[in-house]
Design a protein around this motif. Sequence first.
Motif, PDB file in Angstrom:
ATOM      1  N   LEU A  89       0.903  -1.566   0.200  1.00 47.22           N
ATOM      2  CA  LEU A  89      -0.201   0.152  -0.214  1.00 47.22           C
ATOM      3  C   LEU A  89       1.013   1.018  -0.047  1.00 47.22           C
ATOM      4  CD1 LEU A  89      -2.973  -1.120   2.334  1.00 47.22           C
ATOM      5  CD2 LEU A  89      -3.416  -0.771   0.289  1.00 47.22           C
ATOM      6  N   LEU A  90       1.812   1.330   1.363  1.00 43.35           N
ATOM      7  CA  LEU A  90       2.745   2.234   1.009  1.00 43.35           C
ATOM      8  C   LEU A  90       3.605   2.583  -0.625  1.00 43.35           C
ATOM      9  CD1 LEU A  90       3.893   2.058   4.676  1.00 43.35           C
ATOM     10  CD2 LEU A  90       2.809   3.721   3.449  1.00 43.35           C
ATOM     11  N   GLU A  91       4.150   1.755  -1.314  1.00 39.55           N
ATOM     12  CA  GLU A  91       4.287   1.644  -2.081  1.00 39.55           C
ATOM     13  C   GLU A  91       3.516   2.628  -3.644  1.00 39.55           C
ATOM     14  OE1 GLU A  91       6.436  -1.345  -5.766  1.00 39.55           O
ATOM     15  OE2 GLU A  91       5.020  -2.613  -4.593  1.00 39.55           O
ATOM     16  N   ASN A  92       2.640   1.648  -3.377  1.00 40.14           N
ATOM     17  CA  ASN A  92       1.550   2.878  -4.493  1.00 40.14           C
ATOM     18  C   ASN A  92       1.256   3.760  -3.905  1.00 40.14           C
ATOM     19  OD1 ASN A  92      -0.623   0.889  -6.609  1.00 40.14           O
ATOM     20  ND2 ASN A  92       0.502  -0.438  -4.745  1.00 40.14           N
ATOM     21  N   LYS A  93       1.718   4.599  -2.850  1.00 49.76           N
ATOM     22  CA  LYS A  93       0.989   6.128  -2.605  1.00 49.76           C
ATOM     23  C   LYS A  93       3.002   6.803  -2.598  1.00 49.76           C
ATOM     24  CE  LYS A  93       0.775   7.938   1.558  1.00 49.76           C
ATOM     25  NZ  LYS A  93       1.517   9.346   1.098  1.00 49.76           N
ATOM     26  N   ILE A  94       3.758   6.052  -2.672  1.00 46.51           N
ATOM     27  CA  ILE A  94       4.477   7.007  -2.691  1.00 46.51           C
ATOM     28  C   ILE A  94       5.100   6.950  -4.659  1.00 46.51           C
ATOM     29  CG2 ILE A  94       7.530   6.247  -3.421  1.00 46.51           C
ATOM     30  CD1 ILE A  94       7.137   4.554  -0.746  1.00 46.51           C
ATOM     31  N   LEU A  95       4.223   5.605  -5.505  1.00 44.88           N
ATOM     32  CA  LEU A  95       4.031   6.224  -6.523  1.00 44.88           C
ATOM     33  C   LEU A  95       3.436   7.515  -7.382  1.00 44.88           C
ATOM     34  CD1 LEU A  95       4.561   2.241  -8.543  1.00 44.88           C
ATOM     35  CD2 LEU A  95       6.848   4.408  -8.316  1.00 44.88           C
ATOM     36  N   ILE A  96       2.046   7.164  -6.302  1.00 47.48           N
ATOM     37  CA  ILE A  96       0.930   8.273  -6.691  1.00 47.48           C
ATOM     38  C   ILE A  96       1.530   9.991  -6.368  1.00 47.48           C
ATOM     39  CG2 ILE A  96      -0.431   8.971  -5.919  1.00 47.48           C
ATOM     40  CD1 ILE A  96      -2.027   6.011  -6.079  1.00 47.48           C
ATOM     41  N   ASP A  97       2.380   9.464  -5.490  1.00 53.11           N
ATOM     42  CA  ASP A  97       2.851  11.531  -4.619  1.00 53.11           C
ATOM     43  C   ASP A  97       4.128  11.257  -5.753  1.00 53.11           C
ATOM     44  OD1 ASP A  97       1.339  10.918  -2.542  1.00 53.11           O
ATOM     45  OD2 ASP A  97       2.714  10.285  -0.997  1.00 53.11           O
ATOM     46  N   LEU A  98       4.637  10.826  -6.713  1.00 53.71           N
ATOM     47  CA  LEU A  98       6.095  11.038  -7.283  1.00 53.71           C
ATOM     48  C   LEU A  98       5.374  11.445  -8.402  1.00 53.71           C
ATOM     49  CD1 LEU A  98       8.656   8.298  -6.729  1.00 53.71           C
ATOM     50  CD2 LEU A  98       8.422  10.942  -5.887  1.00 53.71           C
ATOM     51  N   THR A  99       4.048  10.573  -8.934  1.00 51.52           N
ATOM     52  CA  THR A  99       3.217  11.026 -10.244  1.00 51.52           C
ATOM     53  C   THR A  99       2.879  12.406 -10.018  1.00 51.52           C
ATOM     54  OG1 THR A  99       2.971   8.853 -10.873  1.00 51.52           O
ATOM     55  CG2 THR A  99       1.457  11.087 -11.705  1.00 51.52           C
ATOM     56  N   ARG A 100       2.101  12.833  -8.990  1.00 48.20           N
ATOM     57  CA  ARG A 100       1.946  14.293  -8.951  1.00 48.20           C
ATOM     58  C   ARG A 100       3.105  15.532  -8.393  1.00 48.20           C
ATOM     59  NH1 ARG A 100      -4.367  14.377  -7.475  1.00 48.20           N
ATOM     60  NH2 ARG A 100      -3.869  15.399  -5.299  1.00 48.20           N
ATOM     61  N   THR A 101       4.101  15.347  -8.668  1.00 48.26           N
ATOM     62  CA  THR A 101       5.216  15.978  -7.746  1.00 48.26           C
ATOM     63  C   THR A 101       5.325  16.257  -6.692  1.00 48.26           C
ATOM     64  OG1 THR A 101       4.911  17.007  -9.678  1.00 48.26           O
ATOM     65  CG2 THR A 101       6.545  17.818  -8.703  1.00 48.26           C
ATOM     66  N   GLU A 102       4.113  15.499  -5.843  1.00 48.12           N
ATOM     67  CA  GLU A 102       4.443  15.817  -3.959  1.00 48.12           C
ATOM     68  C   GLU A 102       5.569  14.778  -3.437  1.00 48.12           C
ATOM     69  OE1 GLU A 102       1.963  17.409  -2.889  1.00 48.12           O
ATOM     70  OE2 GLU A 102       0.699  18.027  -4.399  1.00 48.12           O
ATOM     71  N   PHE A 103       7.116  15.397  -3.200  1.00 51.89           N
ATOM     72  CA  PHE A 103       7.855  15.378  -3.336  1.00 51.89           C
ATOM     73  C   PHE A 103       8.124  14.768  -1.491  1.00 51.89           C
ATOM     74  CE2 PHE A 103      10.019  16.778  -6.838  1.00 51.89           C
ATOM     75  CZ  PHE A 103       8.958  16.135  -7.904  1.00 51.89           C
ATOM     76  N   MET A 104       7.346  15.559  -0.909  1.00 55.61           N
ATOM     77  CA  MET A 104       8.221  15.934   0.618  1.00 55.61           C
ATOM     78  C   MET A 104       6.966  14.606   1.277  1.00 55.61           C
ATOM     79  SD  MET A 104      10.355  17.960   1.455  1.00 55.61           S
ATOM     80  CE  MET A 104      10.031  17.594   3.117  1.00 55.61           C
ATOM     81  N   ASP A 105       5.986  14.340   0.435  1.00 56.58           N
ATOM     82  CA  ASP A 105       4.818  13.059   0.662  1.00 56.58           C
ATOM     83  C   ASP A 105       5.558  11.914   0.455  1.00 56.58           C
ATOM     84  OD1 ASP A 105       3.001  14.835   2.272  1.00 56.58           O
ATOM     85  OD2 ASP A 105       1.875  14.304   0.052  1.00 56.58           O
ATOM     86  N   ALA A 106       6.477  12.047  -0.325  1.00 53.59           N
ATOM     87  CA  ALA A 106       6.738  10.067  -0.957  1.00 53.59           C
ATOM     88  C   ALA A 106       8.231  10.504   0.292  1.00 53.59           C
ATOM     89  CB  ALA A 106       7.209  10.623  -2.568  1.00 53.59           C
TER      90      ALA A 106
END
Length: 669
Positions: free
Chosen positions: A410-427
């Motif tokens: 689940l965290l893996e998918n969250k990281i990939l979504i954050d990176l796609t959305r340019t949310e680097f700090m969340d990633a």
Amino acid sequence: MDAVAEGLWILADRFEQSGNISQAVKCLEAICQSRSPFLPIVEVKTRLQLATVLLNYTDNLLHAKNHLERAQLLLKQIPSCFELKCRAYSLLSRCYHLVGTIGPQKQVLKKGLDLAVTGDGLSPLLWVCNFNLQLANALTIEGDFPNVIRALEAGLVYASKAQFPQLQLLFAVSMLHVHLMESDNLTALQQTVSLCDQLWDQLPHQTRELHPGLHVYNQLLHVFYFLRVCDYKAASHHVELLDAALSSKYETARLQLLAPEEKQACMSTLEMQDHDLQKEMKILQGQLKEQGIHEQKRNELVGFYHELDRQLEGLKDQERFYKYLFYGNAWKQESKLPLGAVLILVDLMAVTCARPKGMFKETTKRLQSGLSIVNGELGKLGITSSTQETHLPHWSIWMAGVYLVLQFQLLENKILIDLTRTEFMDAQKALMEVLDLYFRFPTILQGCESSIHMLLGHYAHSVGCFQEGALHFIEAAKLTESKALKALCHVYSAISLICLGDADSCSQALDLIGPVYRSMDSFIGVREKTLVLFASGLLQMKQHNPQEARTRLANGLKLTHKQLGNHQLVSQYLTVLGSLALAIHDTSQALDILKSSFTLAKALHDVSGQIGVLTELTALYRELGEGAKLQENFQFEERKVEELARHIQTAVSSSHHMYLLKHGLNQET
């Protein structure tokens, strides 16, 4: 003395049903420890029942094992006793499985099979099924997949002889599970999926209702299969079917059909139905004995009586099925998922299907749902943010592992979504959570190490650290045995190297891409093929081979759009194709392509992707001599560049940045 034993058995059963396990154990131990000797068969039955209670409700495996081994010694002195011997083998197998001694477990199961195949009638057939299921589970733990398939195929044959289609389906679904774990044989996968569908279609509706857990298990594996072959539409359809099944109160309440507490409820229901039918048959028998009944009425009563008799026989068959399926079956307790894990897994599959399409509102909702359930289930096991692997009691390791792996994914998918959305700090925050999990549970999450480097590679690439990104992808490739995953790692590394732009990096990228490109049709699905076509097309363009680049990119775009549905990759394909169209001065086509690419990148909140399109549009408007549009586009591009720079600067300034960038990379890598 037999009457005393009967009384203690009844009392123990009542204590067990009321949840007073300690008193149930005392009742049964009173027989085993009695100074007045009981008949050997009484002691055997008592020790088997005592072991069952200990295995179902406690973690006192050693005592259960001692009782079972003592029962086996007694059984050697008693002729026949086929059922008791099979029960002893089955329970002892389960006990060995729980303590992790697979060798002795396999020996016990082979003895059980040798005994069961010599019997006649339905009972031996069902015991053969029981033993083959447990043997398949033991062999799976050892990674002996060819023999796992053989055990399951043998079980399927005996389930067919026993004429239990639900048991046939269980063996077929288990075979699909194994093929999905280890096989790159597309034909075997397709044949097993077809067999599962065929057996499910043959199940009567009433039988389906009795097996909601089997239905969910079957549907989950169908989702995995369709994701494996990159048929996201079909996978999404089966996720919807799972959501429908799990949202039904009836299905949810009975999902864990194979759990011990559910067994009691199921058997009680059958007993009630049995009682009602027998009551009706006694009434009919009385009516048939009455004098002066009209012949037509008598014929109707006789027909009704035979129908009730048929139903009663059917119930007896169901009772036999549950008896042999439930008794001592380690496979059902250890390898099938509890309700909480199933709910999380369905959320995860929904995210996997929706994420490539950029449906981030839906994926965020499902991620929050899954993570919430994970935290709750881990809490029930006593696992907190400070718990380490060495703190876990033996009985909880398997279940903890299930939830920890699901949490990781689940965290893996969250990281990939954050990176796609340019949310680097969340990633960054999620990456630190992932690493914390890995450091606290290194053995349980050992198989996730390659994925961790993949995530770190994506993070490094996203913030412009292409050299570190390439190194992390190479490290990920070293840590996996999967041919498909190695190929993806090499292509990702090549893309990072291409982004560095120098001749040496492009030469290294070519070395990485070449072997994958030549074997791209050997992979199941199109994921590897679409990515390597993009990377090789990009490299061809860098090497000034526009025609070859265009051919590869066009083929890759067609596959990506039609089968993969990955909007970010489609946007990237369109950007490069737009650039190629502009290079040959086809400004009309370039404009249409680039506008489509920008629409996708904007919907994904992919700032880096938007900048790539805007850069090409600036060059296009300059070539067209459209000064106003050029100025407007250039200013918009500058704002986006500044926005991306702010996001990157914030990430780079974080105390975690360098740690993530260098994690797991030594100086020689």
